[in-house]
Design a protein around this motif. Structure first.
Motif, PDB file in Angstrom:
ATOM      1  N   GLN A 225       0.828  -1.204   0.000  1.00 25.71           N
ATOM      2  CA  GLN A 225       0.000   0.000   0.000  1.00 25.71           C
ATOM      3  C   GLN A 225       0.864   1.256   0.000  1.00 25.71           C
ATOM      4  OE1 GLN A 225      -2.050  -0.640   3.764  1.00 25.71           O
ATOM      5  NE2 GLN A 225      -1.274   1.301   4.515  1.00 25.71           N
ATOM      6  N   ASP A 226       0.242   2.363  -0.424  1.00 19.68           N
ATOM      7  CA  ASP A 226       0.944   3.644  -0.444  1.00 19.68           C
ATOM      8  C   ASP A 226       1.220   4.112   0.982  1.00 19.68           C
ATOM      9  OD1 ASP A 226       0.907   3.849  -3.206  1.00 19.68           O
ATOM     10  OD2 ASP A 226      -1.054   4.833  -3.216  1.00 19.68           O
ATOM     11  N   PRO A 227       2.306   4.866   1.180  1.00 19.50           N
ATOM     12  CA  PRO A 227       2.578   5.423   2.514  1.00 19.50           C
ATOM     13  C   PRO A 227       1.435   6.345   2.959  1.00 19.50           C
ATOM     14  CG  PRO A 227       4.492   5.648   1.081  1.00 19.50           C
ATOM     15  CD  PRO A 227       3.358   5.184   0.222  1.00 19.50           C
ATOM     16  N   TYR A 228       1.204   6.385   4.253  1.00 19.63           N
ATOM     17  CA  TYR A 228       0.132   7.227   4.798  1.00 19.63           C
ATOM     18  C   TYR A 228       0.264   8.685   4.379  1.00 19.63           C
ATOM     19  CZ  TYR A 228      -1.492   3.527   7.952  1.00 19.63           C
ATOM     20  OH  TYR A 228      -1.998   2.373   8.466  1.00 19.63           O
ATOM     21  N   GLY A 229       1.490   9.148   4.239  1.00 16.36           N
ATOM     22  CA  GLY A 229       1.712  10.539   3.837  1.00 16.36           C
ATOM     23  C   GLY A 229       1.011  10.898   2.544  1.00 16.36           C
ATOM     24  N   PHE A 230       0.753   9.891   1.695  1.00 16.53           N
ATOM     25  CA  PHE A 230       0.068  10.130   0.433  1.00 16.53           C
ATOM     26  C   PHE A 230      -1.406   9.742   0.489  1.00 16.53           C
ATOM     27  CE2 PHE A 230       4.543   9.391  -0.803  1.00 16.53           C
ATOM     28  CZ  PHE A 230       4.802  10.664  -1.298  1.00 16.53           C
ATOM     29  N   CYS A 231      -1.698   8.552   1.018  1.00 14.40           N
ATOM     30  CA  CYS A 231      -3.089   8.084   0.950  1.00 14.40           C
ATOM     31  C   CYS A 231      -4.000   8.717   2.010  1.00 14.40           C
ATOM     32  CB  CYS A 231      -3.148   6.557   1.014  1.00 14.40           C
ATOM     33  SG  CYS A 231      -2.633   5.829   2.568  1.00 14.40           S
ATOM     34  N   CYS A 232      -3.438   9.324   3.060  1.00 13.03           N
ATOM     35  CA  CYS A 232      -4.269   9.935   4.105  1.00 13.03           C
ATOM     36  C   CYS A 232      -4.318  11.463   4.008  1.00 13.03           C
ATOM     37  CB  CYS A 232      -3.766   9.525   5.480  1.00 13.03           C
ATOM     38  SG  CYS A 232      -3.921   7.767   5.785  1.00 13.03           S
ATOM     39  N   PHE A 233      -3.878  11.978   2.870  1.00 14.76           N
ATOM     40  CA  PHE A 233      -3.837  13.435   2.686  1.00 14.76           C
ATOM     41  C   PHE A 233      -5.189  14.103   3.003  1.00 14.76           C
ATOM     42  CE2 PHE A 233      -3.776  17.403   0.388  1.00 14.76           C
ATOM     43  CZ  PHE A 233      -2.478  17.864   0.557  1.00 14.76           C
ATOM     44  N   PRO A 234      -6.314  13.639   2.413  1.00 20.70           N
ATOM     45  CA  PRO A 234      -7.587  14.315   2.689  1.00 20.70           C
ATOM     46  C   PRO A 234      -8.038  14.194   4.144  1.00 20.70           C
ATOM     47  CG  PRO A 234      -7.823  12.732   0.878  1.00 20.70           C
ATOM     48  CD  PRO A 234      -6.447  12.563   1.446  1.00 20.70           C
ATOM     49  N   GLN A 235      -7.714  13.053   4.778  1.00 23.61           N
ATOM     50  CA  GLN A 235      -8.150  12.837   6.156  1.00 23.61           C
ATOM     51  C   GLN A 235      -7.379  13.700   7.144  1.00 23.61           C
ATOM     52  OE1 GLN A 235      -7.563  10.410   3.942  1.00 23.61           O
ATOM     53  NE2 GLN A 235      -9.524   9.357   3.784  1.00 23.61           N
ATOM     54  N   VAL A 236      -6.243  14.235   6.767  1.00 25.21           N
ATOM     55  CA  VAL A 236      -5.451  15.074   7.665  1.00 25.21           C
ATOM     56  C   VAL A 236      -5.546  16.550   7.275  1.00 25.21           C
ATOM     57  CG1 VAL A 236      -3.118  15.555   8.496  1.00 25.21           C
ATOM     58  CG2 VAL A 236      -3.892  13.198   8.260  1.00 25.21           C
ATOM     59  N   HIS A 237      -5.398  16.838   6.004  1.00 23.61           N
ATOM     60  CA  HIS A 237      -5.428  18.237   5.578  1.00 23.61           C
ATOM     61  C   HIS A 237      -6.847  18.797   5.569  1.00 23.61           C
ATOM     62  CE1 HIS A 237      -1.151  18.744   4.503  1.00 23.61           C
ATOM     63  NE2 HIS A 237      -1.202  17.432   4.362  1.00 23.61           N
ATOM     64  N   GLY A 238      -7.844  17.950   5.318  1.00 25.34           N
ATOM     65  CA  GLY A 238      -9.244  18.402   5.368  1.00 25.34           C
ATOM     66  C   GLY A 238      -9.629  18.924   6.746  1.00 25.34           C
ATOM     67  N   PRO A 239      -9.379  18.151   7.816  1.00 21.38           N
ATOM     68  CA  PRO A 239      -9.676  18.663   9.151  1.00 21.38           C
ATOM     69  C   PRO A 239      -8.884  19.931   9.505  1.00 21.38           C
ATOM     70  CG  PRO A 239      -9.509  16.299   9.234  1.00 21.38           C
ATOM     71  CD  PRO A 239      -9.075  16.719   7.850  1.00 21.38           C
ATOM     72  N   ALA A 240      -7.679  20.076   8.970  1.00 21.42           N
ATOM     73  CA  ALA A 240      -6.912  21.302   9.226  1.00 21.42           C
ATOM     74  C   ALA A 240      -7.622  22.498   8.605  1.00 21.42           C
ATOM     75  CB  ALA A 240      -5.497  21.176   8.679  1.00 21.42           C
ATOM     76  N   MET A 241      -8.150  22.316   7.398  1.00 21.11           N
ATOM     77  CA  MET A 241      -8.904  23.403   6.763  1.00 21.11           C
ATOM     78  C   MET A 241     -10.191  23.691   7.538  1.00 21.11           C
ATOM     79  SD  MET A 241      -8.193  22.364   2.792  1.00 21.11           S
ATOM     80  CE  MET A 241      -9.195  23.669   2.106  1.00 21.11           C
ATOM     81  N   GLU A 242     -10.834  22.642   8.031  1.00 15.63           N
ATOM     82  CA  GLU A 242     -12.048  22.827   8.835  1.00 15.63           C
ATOM     83  C   GLU A 242     -11.730  23.530  10.151  1.00 15.63           C
ATOM     84  OE1 GLU A 242     -13.727  18.929   9.241  1.00 15.63           O
ATOM     85  OE2 GLU A 242     -14.374  18.874   7.146  1.00 15.63           O
ATOM     86  N   ALA A 243     -10.589  23.215  10.756  1.00 18.29           N
ATOM     87  CA  ALA A 243     -10.194  23.874  12.009  1.00 18.29           C
ATOM     88  C   ALA A 243      -9.976  25.371  11.771  1.00 18.29           C
ATOM     89  CB  ALA A 243      -8.932  23.235  12.582  1.00 18.29           C
TER      90      ALA A 243
END
Length: 157
Positions: free
Chosen positions: A2-20
């Motif tokens: 599988q792809d590293p989390y740094g790539f496949c979890c981008f929306p799950q981490v950066h999305g909440p940052a934008m929401e914050a």
């Protein structure tokens, strides 16, 4: 593999940052347009006399929580960004030389950049402890909890 989390979890981490960030803007808008002094002075409609209205507008819990949320979201973003930067040095992912280093030189390529990013992430982590965890009793228990919004705001400055 599988792809590293740094790539496949981008929306799950950066999305909440934008929401914050959007939440902080909302909270600031409400706070800046609210009465924060205690008490508010008005008129009693029935008697025509001045009256003091006591309130808790000075209590900064919403601002503290919004700043804490943003600090934690920025930390998550920094961690994943550092992981993506680190992935650039992996030949099996990029097809390039290790650490993007030139074979002919004795340089370490982007390794210094990776260490700098890790140090910046560690610095962010030291500032991400939620200020809402603080509990202070003041004024003979008349102020059983003081909300400290300035502490999470300092690293943002």
């Amino acid at each position: 593999m599988q792809d590293p989390y740094g790539f496949c979890c981008f929306p799950q981490v950066h999305g909440p940052a934008m929401e914050a960030w959007a939440n902080l803007e909302r909270v600031l808008s409400i706070d800046l347009n609210s009465a924060t002094e205690n008490p508010l002075i008005g008129w009693d409609e029935s008697t025509g006399t001045p009256v003091a209205h006591h309130h808790g507008g000075f209590f900064a819990t919403p601002l503290t929580l919004a700043l804490d949320q943003l600090c934690l979201a920025v930390l998550g973003t920094a961690r994943l960004s550092t992981a993506r930067l680190s992935a650039l040095g992996r030949p099996e992912l990029t097809g390039l030389r290790s650490y993007l280093a030139d074979e002919a030189s004795a340089g370490s390529g982007m390794m210094t950049l990776e260490y700098s990013a890790a140090a910046a992430t560690a610095e962010i982590q030291t500032h991400a402890t939620p200020a809402a965890l603080a509990h202070v009793v003041l004024s003979e228990w008349r102020r059983p909890r003081a909300s400290p919004p300035r502490r999470p705001a300092r690293p943002c400055a």
